[in-house]
Scaffold this motif. Sequence first.
Motif: not given
Length: 368
Positions: A158-163
């Motif tokens: 989940d890249p958007p979550r870490i971003r």
Amino acid sequence: MSVHIDIAGLRTEKIAFVPSPLAELCMALHALSEPGHHPGLQAWATGVTARLDPHLADRMCEADFLWRTTLSDLFLPFAGVPGRSALPGGTIAEDLSLLDKLTDEQFVDAALEFTCVSSYGSPGPVLLDDPEQRRRAVELAASRGPQQVRFTERLLSDPPRIRAWFRQFVEDCEEAFFSQTWARLGHQLAADARHKTDLLRRKGLAEALAAVSPAAGVDESGTRITVDKLGEGRTRTGDGGLLLIPTSMGWPHLSVLHRHGWQPVLHYPVNSPELASPPSVEQLALRMTALSHPVRMRLCRHLARSAYTTGELAQIHGMSAPEISRHLGVLKKAGLLTTRRRGRYVLHQLDVTVAARLGSDFLEGILR
């Protein structure tokens, strides 16, 4: 070993000296994680740590691999913006807006730099679309500990979550301690950037780089910058630009962003008198090799206390004068000795200032 930047065809107007608050926050976080690297900032680090909210301190530990051993390119997002000509923002918020312009693939690739899974200086597989590369990333993270594994798994799923997590973390750091630090340092860094820009316009890139660091220089043809580092890499400006970002908190780190497809960035320290004449990598290697021999170590023990002739040292150590002379030659070539003449005799002595820069343990050992 060195990092090379091909600047063939680069116009002066595409070279920018400009500070970045997000890049300076990276150095502030690094100084908090590795105070031993920055003895001049220990008072600042102690003060910040004492006032830090425990929850924010825990979050720093959760992802300190992004700034402790590897200074993540996430803190230089402007370099990855398409077109390779974006400049840093004047505020943390503006720099974070530039971070939002990175693709998920760029964000993940930069965030996973600590695993060394990506081909930093050349085009590699699309990590998010390659199951084998994803497995490899988690496997490499496992060797760094469970925190890195958890971070890597969340990032890949989940890249958007870490971003969003990273953005919130940066904003909380700004509110907790960095806004005050930037208010004090921002003007100083802007002044340095103006000075270097003026030097660039009046005297050219070679003079400007010489003012940045003795470790950076441009070749006679003016088509390649070489940065003397214990590492190798190469990149090119192509149709993009070149950014030079000053840092007040980053000494002695001279960092080069040479990620494939990103705008090259030289992140350089300012206002550190110790940086006036740092040894080259070759000189450092000569010094370490010179001191690796037990006889030369014993010679240093005497030469640190007083000046001696070759004959005196030969008598003290029970060796022939030619043998001592050869060892002295190695130490002198490494820049560790000073010599002076007294009549027909030549006196040799250890340059304690140079020796001290190699490390206090060495100096204390030979003076003990």
